[in-house]
Design a protein around this motif. Structure first.
Motif, PDB file in Angstrom:
ATOM      1  N   SER A 171     -83.110  28.002 -18.747  1.00 38.63           N
ATOM      2  CA  SER A 171     -84.376  27.796 -18.024  1.00 38.63           C
ATOM      3  C   SER A 171     -84.138  26.790 -16.903  1.00 38.63           C
ATOM      4  CB  SER A 171     -85.439  27.254 -18.971  1.00 38.63           C
ATOM      5  OG  SER A 171     -85.122  25.913 -19.293  1.00 38.63           O
ATOM      6  N   LEU A 172     -85.102  26.733 -15.976  1.00 31.83           N
ATOM      7  CA  LEU A 172     -84.998  25.813 -14.840  1.00 31.83           C
ATOM      8  C   LEU A 172     -84.909  24.364 -15.316  1.00 31.83           C
ATOM      9  CD1 LEU A 172     -85.094  25.312 -11.768  1.00 31.83           C
ATOM     10  CD2 LEU A 172     -87.584  25.430 -11.893  1.00 31.83           C
ATOM     11  N   ASN A 173     -85.630  24.063 -16.420  1.00 31.92           N
ATOM     12  CA  ASN A 173     -85.621  22.692 -16.957  1.00 31.92           C
ATOM     13  C   ASN A 173     -84.231  22.210 -17.327  1.00 31.92           C
ATOM     14  OD1 ASN A 173     -88.256  22.284 -16.695  1.00 31.92           O
ATOM     15  ND2 ASN A 173     -88.804  22.824 -18.821  1.00 31.92           N
ATOM     16  N   GLU A 174     -83.380  23.149 -17.708  1.00 32.99           N
ATOM     17  CA  GLU A 174     -82.029  22.764 -18.149  1.00 32.99           C
ATOM     18  C   GLU A 174     -81.091  22.474 -16.980  1.00 32.99           C
ATOM     19  OE1 GLU A 174     -80.121  25.400 -20.890  1.00 32.99           O
ATOM     20  OE2 GLU A 174     -81.851  25.416 -22.224  1.00 32.99           O
ATOM     21  N   VAL A 175     -81.466  22.895 -15.771  1.00 35.61           N
ATOM     22  CA  VAL A 175     -80.576  22.666 -14.615  1.00 35.61           C
ATOM     23  C   VAL A 175     -80.573  21.166 -14.307  1.00 35.61           C
ATOM     24  CG1 VAL A 175     -80.060  23.269 -12.226  1.00 35.61           C
ATOM     25  CG2 VAL A 175     -81.275  24.905 -13.681  1.00 35.61           C
ATOM     26  N   PRO A 176     -79.399  20.537 -14.312  1.00 39.52           N
ATOM     27  CA  PRO A 176     -79.367  19.098 -14.037  1.00 39.52           C
ATOM     28  C   PRO A 176     -80.030  18.763 -12.703  1.00 39.52           C
ATOM     29  CG  PRO A 176     -77.250  19.824 -14.869  1.00 39.52           C
ATOM     30  CD  PRO A 176     -78.058  21.062 -14.619  1.00 39.52           C
ATOM     31  N   THR A 177     -80.517  17.549 -12.606  1.00 44.25           N
ATOM     32  CA  THR A 177     -81.214  17.135 -11.379  1.00 44.25           C
ATOM     33  C   THR A 177     -80.249  16.514 -10.378  1.00 44.25           C
ATOM     34  OG1 THR A 177     -81.693  15.027 -12.441  1.00 44.25           O
ATOM     35  CG2 THR A 177     -83.423  16.722 -12.548  1.00 44.25           C
ATOM     36  N   HIS A 178     -79.081  16.063 -10.870  1.00 45.86           N
ATOM     37  CA  HIS A 178     -78.135  15.385  -9.986  1.00 45.86           C
ATOM     38  C   HIS A 178     -76.733  15.995 -10.111  1.00 45.86           C
ATOM     39  CE1 HIS A 178     -81.410  12.509 -10.141  1.00 45.86           C
ATOM     40  NE2 HIS A 178     -80.919  11.950  -9.040  1.00 45.86           N
ATOM     41  N   ALA A 179     -75.968  15.766  -9.093  1.00 41.26           N
ATOM     42  CA  ALA A 179     -74.582  16.261  -9.105  1.00 41.26           C
ATOM     43  C   ALA A 179     -73.696  15.292  -8.337  1.00 41.26           C
ATOM     44  CB  ALA A 179     -74.517  17.639  -8.459  1.00 41.26           C
ATOM     45  N   ILE A 180     -72.405  15.425  -8.579  1.00 32.08           N
ATOM     46  CA  ILE A 180     -71.432  14.683  -7.780  1.00 32.08           C
ATOM     47  C   ILE A 180     -70.800  15.708  -6.832  1.00 32.08           C
ATOM     48  CG2 ILE A 180     -69.795  14.908  -9.705  1.00 32.08           C
ATOM     49  CD1 ILE A 180     -68.382  12.482  -8.765  1.00 32.08           C
ATOM     50  N   THR A 181     -70.658  15.341  -5.598  1.00 33.42           N
ATOM     51  CA  THR A 181     -70.097  16.302  -4.643  1.00 33.42           C
ATOM     52  C   THR A 181     -69.169  15.630  -3.638  1.00 33.42           C
ATOM     53  OG1 THR A 181     -70.637  18.000  -2.989  1.00 33.42           O
ATOM     54  CG2 THR A 181     -72.085  16.092  -3.039  1.00 33.42           C
ATOM     55  N   MET A 182     -68.153  16.325  -3.240  1.00 33.42           N
ATOM     56  CA  MET A 182     -67.382  15.878  -2.087  1.00 33.42           C
ATOM     57  C   MET A 182     -68.361  15.816  -0.914  1.00 33.42           C
ATOM     58  SD  MET A 182     -63.824  18.051  -2.491  1.00 33.42           S
ATOM     59  CE  MET A 182     -63.633  18.298  -0.756  1.00 33.42           C
ATOM     60  N   GLY A 183     -68.176  14.853  -0.021  1.00 29.52           N
ATOM     61  CA  GLY A 183     -69.086  14.731   1.112  1.00 29.52           C
ATOM     62  C   GLY A 183     -68.703  15.669   2.248  1.00 29.52           C
ATOM     63  N   ILE A 184     -69.516  15.630   3.287  1.00 29.05           N
ATOM     64  CA  ILE A 184     -69.227  16.501   4.435  1.00 29.05           C
ATOM     65  C   ILE A 184     -67.934  16.037   5.107  1.00 29.05           C
ATOM     66  CG2 ILE A 184     -70.119  17.352   6.622  1.00 29.05           C
ATOM     67  CD1 ILE A 184     -72.346  18.012   5.004  1.00 29.05           C
ATOM     68  N   ALA A 185     -67.765  14.715   5.225  1.00 29.55           N
ATOM     69  CA  ALA A 185     -66.539  14.220   5.864  1.00 29.55           C
ATOM     70  C   ALA A 185     -65.323  14.602   5.021  1.00 29.55           C
ATOM     71  CB  ALA A 185     -66.606  12.704   6.057  1.00 29.55           C
ATOM     72  N   SER A 186     -65.459  14.537   3.690  1.00 27.75           N
ATOM     73  CA  SER A 186     -64.331  14.919   2.817  1.00 27.75           C
ATOM     74  C   SER A 186     -63.966  16.385   3.067  1.00 27.75           C
ATOM     75  CB  SER A 186     -64.657  14.754   1.327  1.00 27.75           C
ATOM     76  OG  SER A 186     -65.703  13.882   1.039  1.00 27.75           O
ATOM     77  N   ILE A 187     -64.979  17.235   3.161  1.00 27.12           N
ATOM     78  CA  ILE A 187     -64.725  18.668   3.376  1.00 27.12           C
ATOM     79  C   ILE A 187     -64.085  18.894   4.751  1.00 27.12           C
ATOM     80  CG2 ILE A 187     -65.867  20.913   3.726  1.00 27.12           C
ATOM     81  CD1 ILE A 187     -67.964  19.971   1.607  1.00 27.12           C
ATOM     82  N   MET A 188     -64.600  18.182   5.744  1.00 28.31           N
ATOM     83  CA  MET A 188     -64.111  18.380   7.114  1.00 28.31           C
ATOM     84  C   MET A 188     -62.669  17.911   7.302  1.00 28.31           C
ATOM     85  SD  MET A 188     -66.211  19.958   9.057  1.00 28.31           S
ATOM     86  CE  MET A 188     -65.902  19.481  10.767  1.00 28.31           C
ATOM     87  N   ARG A 189     -62.176  17.065   6.374  1.00 24.62           N
ATOM     88  CA  ARG A 189     -60.772  16.628   6.479  1.00 24.62           C
ATOM     89  C   ARG A 189     -59.790  17.710   6.028  1.00 24.62           C
ATOM     90  NH1 ARG A 189     -62.396  11.556   3.716  1.00 24.62           N
ATOM     91  NH2 ARG A 189     -63.389  10.434   5.415  1.00 24.62           N
ATOM     92  N   SER A 190     -60.281  18.748   5.379  1.00 22.94           N
ATOM     93  CA  SER A 190     -59.378  19.847   4.972  1.00 22.94           C
ATOM     94  C   SER A 190     -58.722  20.411   6.220  1.00 22.94           C
ATOM     95  CB  SER A 190     -60.158  20.989   4.323  1.00 22.94           C
ATOM     96  OG  SER A 190     -60.946  20.494   3.309  1.00 22.94           O
ATOM     97  N   LYS A 191     -57.457  20.747   6.063  1.00 19.29           N
ATOM     98  CA  LYS A 191     -56.745  21.260   7.246  1.00 19.29           C
ATOM     99  C   LYS A 191     -57.303  22.619   7.667  1.00 19.29           C
ATOM    100  CE  LYS A 191     -52.697  18.608   5.902  1.00 19.29           C
ATOM    101  NZ  LYS A 191     -53.077  18.266   4.497  1.00 19.29           N
TER     102      LYS A 191
END
Ligand code: F6R
Length: 242
Positions: A171-191
């Motif tokens: 159910s929707l209630n079970e979906v966590p409210t928070h997450a840890i994520t690589m940031g945009i700058a982290s993603i943009m550093r990918s070659k």
């Protein structure tokens, strides 16, 4: 950005797998950035098939996942660690110690974010990052409004993202409210970045990515400024833009 147009999800997955296999064979100790969600499932299926048939080896490959739900352990079937094990890692010859998925149940999540970012740097960064896209333009779990300068951090998930991901939970209630994520700058550093887009529900997002402004309100728009992005998109996502 280079766009490869394909007919459907199956063709997108096969093309993406061919693209990745070529890179892995050429650089056996490559650092891969990986995504979860529905989009890359077919790609992972084809990587597993190829590993079994052609022995493409992941022995010296290191992987970094984009994100993980806060509060879920790696044994939780809804965690992204579990997803990666089930869809890919358990079926190839990668060393589990070389697979990095953010810890959803880290004791000190803030410090963990700093450590994860360092880990990326220590390994020399990501050579090729696989991305999906949210219909609101999120990449990783970087929701609209996230700074383009962000590194790995904790986010509160947008209601639309929780609703979109509720299909994997009871159910929707079970979906966590928070997450840890690589940031945009982290993603943009990918070659290099490989963005996969499939389905009508992503049509507006693809149009905005290609035609809209580069703006933090549409996180994926930053990809327009990256020097090496390939998009593989299917006809349902492309619609009339083609
Ligand atoms: C997953 C991730 C997300 C997804 C996006 C699209 O690791 O980072 O940004 O790529 O939510 O999800 P799907 O593929 O389920 O449509």
């Amino acid at each position: 950005m280079k766009i490869i147009r394909v007919n459907d999800y199956t063709e997108m997955s096969i093309k993406a797998a061919e693209f990745m296999i070529e890179k892995i064979r050429r650089s056996p100790n490559i650092n891969l950035g990986l995504a979860t969600g529905g989009t890359p499932v077919g790609l992972y299926e084809h990587l597993v098939k190829d590993h079994k048939k052609n022995n493409t080896s992941y022995r010296n490959v290191t992987t970094f996942n984009l994100d993980e739900y806060i509060g879920l352990s790696g044994e939780d079937p809804n965690s992204y660690r579990y997803f990666m094990d089930q869809h890919l890692f358990n079926h190839i010859d990668i060393q589990k110690s070389n697979t990095c998925v953010p810890l959803g149940n880290a004791k000190n999540p803030q410090q963990y974010c700093v450590d994860y970012e360092k880990l990326l740097t220590v390994h020399g960064g990501i050579d090729i990052q696989i991305l999906g896209i949210g219909s609101n333009g999120h990449i990783g779990f970087n929701e609209p409004g996230t700074s383009f300068l962000s590194e790995t951090h904790i986010v509160e998930l947008a209601a639309s993202t929780r609703e979109a991901n509720a299909r994997f939970f009871n159910s929707l209630n079970e979906v966590p409210t928070h997450a840890i994520t690589m940031g945009i700058a982290s993603i943009m550093r990918s070659k290099e970045i490989l963005l996969l887009i499939s389905g009508e529900s992503k049509r507006d997002a693809l149009a905005q990515l290609l035609q809209g402004e580069v703006n933090e309100n549409f996180p994926a728009s930053i990809l327009r400024t990256h020097p090496c992005v390939t998009i593989i998109a299917d006809m349902a996502a492309i619609g009339k833009i083609a």
